[in-house]
Design an enzyme around this catalytic site. Structure first.
Site, PDB file in Angstrom:
ATOM      1  CG  ASP A  99      -5.679  -1.312  -4.891  1.00  0.00           C
ATOM      2  OD1 ASP A  99      -6.292  -0.871  -3.898  1.00  0.00           O
ATOM      3  OD2 ASP A  99      -4.464  -1.577  -4.871  1.00  0.00           O
ATOM      4  CG  HIS A 117      -5.073  -2.426  -0.747  1.00  0.00           C
ATOM      5  ND1 HIS A 117      -4.570  -1.691  -1.807  1.00  0.00           N
ATOM      6  CD2 HIS A 117      -4.581  -1.852   0.377  1.00  0.00           C
ATOM      7  CE1 HIS A 117      -3.817  -0.700  -1.339  1.00  0.00           C
ATOM      8  NE2 HIS A 117      -3.808  -0.796  -0.017  1.00  0.00           N
ATOM      9  CB  SER A 138      -0.972  -0.032   1.186  1.00  0.00           C
ATOM     10  OG  SER A 138      -1.960   0.966   1.066  1.00  0.00           O
TER      11      SER A 138
END
Length: 392
Positions: A270, A337, A175
């Site tokens: 995502d 994600h 991330s």
């Protein structure tokens, strides 16, 4: 050891670090970099940076995997003040132990290429993907924008603990940490010995420059604010910033200028980007996207059409990277994600696959030069190997 018992816990002492193991992961204690404070390399609140470290062994004793955790960004004084009262802005609030699994795991079967490397999880506490570098500290808000100094101080500390002798190193993140591994990829290369084989892996860090459902570019405004607030440009490659300025915070504009080999791993849908770039709350005041963002199976036909457009935008943004000879990528058609830190998505019998290759296999083949691949997936819902996220 007899039949498999899920709640068996083994306590092991590795060096001076207490490690608690379970079937799919083990806990590693927090290490504070106290020496960084004197260098001004501190979290948002002025506390020392930190990481979790599990030492390598055997053939991996001189190999290093440095993984940066995620946690979005703060783009103004108000959000940074809120952040400094949490683990994402202060080491005073960080968990003393975190679980290592997936790419950080120490099980040879579940992490065959990196299980015995020195594995480090760097805690994220600066709010700008370790790019900020502001000398002045406002006496009123007392916010420290020192992410780049923190990055360098952590690497320096790891050098003193043996990374100076590294034969191989992989700089990765998830991330906002995945964005860190892109933005600081060449910086990491420059800080390691010239004889070390260095590559970078960005998991869910390819945030794209895209408009939201209202037609506004919400994420570009946020990134512009982050870069301005924390003076991030000075930490990024001049070859890019001299032409594009703050846009270089977006991977699609920066990756052509990165010299170090890079692997991009991202879900095409995502889940963080769908929730915060495509359909943020500010662009969806009546909450029409609420159920869809929680569970992709709840999306209506129009929402799925918009998400397919978003998918196409991501693939288009990746086009320049596809031409890089040292780059590799794994873009699966999942609503997910971060896929390297969890065993279920990293490497398991039912983990996601492209061309019958797991994420762990694709990353390992690329790092060790066994095979180079740029894998993309078919549109949702065709991939039955996905572990699509469902949020509460």
């Amino acid at each position: 050891m007899g039949k498999r018992v899920m709640d068996i816990v083994l306590a092991l002492v590795v060096g001076m670090v207490m490690v608690v193991g379970t079937v799919d992961g083990f806990e590693v204690e927090l290490t504070l970099v106290e020496s960084a404070v004197a260098k001004g390399a501190v979290c948002l609140d002025g506390s020392p940076p930190a990481y979790h470290f599990d030492r390598g062994s055997g053939t991996g004793v001189n190999n290093w995997l440095v993984h940066v955790e995620g946690g979005a960004w703060c783009n103004n004084v108000t959000t940074c003040l809120e952040r400094k009262k949490t683990r994402l802005g202060s080491s005073n609030y960080m968990d003393k132990k975190v679980t290592f699994s997936g790419i950080l795991g120490n099980n040879q079967k579940r992490n065959p290429d990196f299980y015995n490397w020195n594995r480090i999880k760097v805690r994220y506490c600066d709010g700008a993907s370790f790019t900020g570098d502001v000398e002045e500290v406002n006496p009123v808000d007392k916010l420290y924008f020192r992410g780049q100094r923190v990055f360098r101080a952590v690497i320096s500390d790891l050098m003193a603990k043996g990374m100076i002798n590294a034969k191989q190193a992989l700089f990765s993140g998830c991330s906002a940490g995945g964005l860190t591994s892109i933005l600081n990829c060449d910086n990491f290369r420059a800080l390691t010995p010239k004889t070390t084989k260095v590559k970078c892996l960005a998991d869910a860090g390819f945030f794209i420059d895209a408009k939201d459902v209202s037609g506004a570019n919400h994420i570009r405004s946020i990134y512009n604010d982050v870069v301005t607030l924390q003076q991030s440009l000075k930490s990024l490659p001049v070859a890019c910033t001299s032409k594009l300025g703050a846009q270089c915070f977006f991977p699609q504009y920066l990756t052509p200028y990165i010299q170090t080999p890079l692997f991009i791993l991202n879900a095409n849908y995502d889940s963080w980007q769908i929730k915060n770039i495509l359909a943020p709350g500010v662009a969806d005041p009546h909450g029409e996207w609420h159920s869809c963002k929680l569970d992709i199976t709840k999306c209506n036909s129009e929402q799925l059409r918009v998400m397919q457009v978003f998918r196409a935008e991501m693939l288009y943004a990746l086009k320049p990277f596809e031409t890089k000879p040292t780059g590799s990528m794994f873009i699966n058609g999942c609503y997910a994600h971060c896929q390297t830190g969890m065993q279920e998505t990293w490497l398991r019998d039912d983990s996601p696959r492209l061309n019958n290759k797991s994420i762990a296999e694709a990353v390992g083949d690329w790092y060790f030069d066994r095979a180079m691949s740029k894998l993309t997936d078919c549109p949702y819902p065709c991939d039955s190997t996905c572990h699509n996220r469902v949020f509460e």
